[in-house]
Design an enzyme around this catalytic site. Structure first.
Site, PDB file in Angstrom:
ATOM      1  N   HIS A  36      24.912  -3.328  52.993  1.00 32.37           N
ATOM      2  CA  HIS A  36      25.528  -3.960  52.042  1.00 32.37           C
ATOM      3  C   HIS A  36      27.462  -3.156  52.860  1.00 32.37           C
ATOM      4  CE1 HIS A  36      22.773  -3.837  48.210  1.00 32.37           C
ATOM      5  NE2 HIS A  36      22.496  -4.936  49.313  1.00 32.37           N
ATOM      6  N   GLU A  53      29.295  -1.237  50.918  1.00 36.03           N
ATOM      7  CA  GLU A  53      29.541   0.124  50.890  1.00 36.03           C
ATOM      8  C   GLU A  53      28.631   0.554  52.655  1.00 36.03           C
ATOM      9  OE1 GLU A  53      28.488  -1.713  47.207  1.00 36.03           O
ATOM     10  OE2 GLU A  53      28.304  -2.277  48.587  1.00 36.03           O
ATOM     11  N   CYS A  71      25.604  -0.907  43.859  1.00 31.82           N
ATOM     12  CA  CYS A  71      23.761  -1.008  44.018  1.00 31.82           C
ATOM     13  C   CYS A  71      23.780   0.572  43.922  1.00 31.82           C
ATOM     14  CB  CYS A  71      23.316  -2.112  44.524  1.00 31.82           C
ATOM     15  SG  CYS A  71      22.797  -0.933  46.177  1.00 31.82           S
ATOM     16  N   CYS A  90      24.280   1.872  47.371  1.00 34.81           N
ATOM     17  CA  CYS A  90      25.077   2.597  47.377  1.00 34.81           C
ATOM     18  C   CYS A  90      25.468   3.227  46.788  1.00 34.81           C
ATOM     19  CB  CYS A  90      25.709   0.643  47.310  1.00 34.81           C
ATOM     20  SG  CYS A  90      25.214  -0.144  48.852  1.00 34.81           S
TER      21      CYS A  90
END
Length: 210
Positions: free
Chosen positions: A94, A96, A122, A125
């Protein structure tokens, strides 16, 4: 088309050009500036399901950025399709996480920093951002906002705020350009003087090329 109708269309086109020019000259806020960086980062994403960008900031200075995609040198979803297990692409890291890992790789502290993300983080994260000391999460779009993520952010004292993308970048720039030049073509077909047409084309090109 009579002369009156042509004059009205010419005036309307000038109004559109001036409106676009005014849009380009308005100074954007810090939030919009950093969110714009995240939207640009998202354009580097190799995930076909969702493109996400993230920018980590401290004291109004960008310290890291990331987008969602495969490991460096690995197979990309845009080439071989997403590797989906339980409705999740397990190939993708992801945005992040990539931004946080960039800080870890180069020894940049993230404590008390802020992050700007194109989509709400999410749950995994969320936990990583909290543990990394991120103090504020700004996001442009809601995306499966997990209730427990919201709860954890609240427990950790992490500020969450939705930042509108409007004004940050012109996501409809191509459509606007196509529309303006289609109007120019119509004016030419309906007999607009060459001198007037060239002046309008010059103004339009100056706007879209800057």
């Amino acid at each position: 088309m009579n002369a009156t109708q042509m004059d009205r269309k010419r005036v309307k086109l000038k109004e559109i050009i001036l409106a676009v020019r005014g849009y380009n000259m308005n100074r954007i806020s810090w939030d919009q500036y950093f969110m714009a960086q995240s939207h640009l980062l998202a354009l580097r994403s190799t995930c076909t399901r969702l493109t996400v960008g993230a920018t980590i900031v401290r004291d109004n200075r960008i310290i890291a950025g990331g987008y969602n995609g495969s490991i460096a040198g690995g197979t990309h979803c845009i080439d071989d399709g997403c590797y989906v297990i339980d409705n999740h692409c397990v190939r993708t890291i992801h945005a992040e996480m990539n931004a946080l890992l960039q800080c870890a790789k180069f020894g940049v502290p993230t404590d008390e920093a802020e992050i700007y993300v194109t989509h709400f983080p999410c749950l995994q994260c969320c936990k990583s951002l909290i543990q990394a000391g991120i103090k504020a999460v700004y996001y442009a779009e809601d995306y499966k906002n997990h209730p427990y993520a919201l709860e954890l952010f609240k427990q950790a004292g992490v500020k969450t705020e939705k930042v509108e993308a409007k004004g940050a970048i012109d996501v409809n720039g191509k459509q606007k350009k196509d529309f303006v030049f289609s109007l120019l073509a119509q004016l030419e077909q309906n007999g607009l003087g060459k001198e007037d047409l060239l002046e309008l084309e010059k103004q339009a090109n100056q706007i879209f090329e800057n």
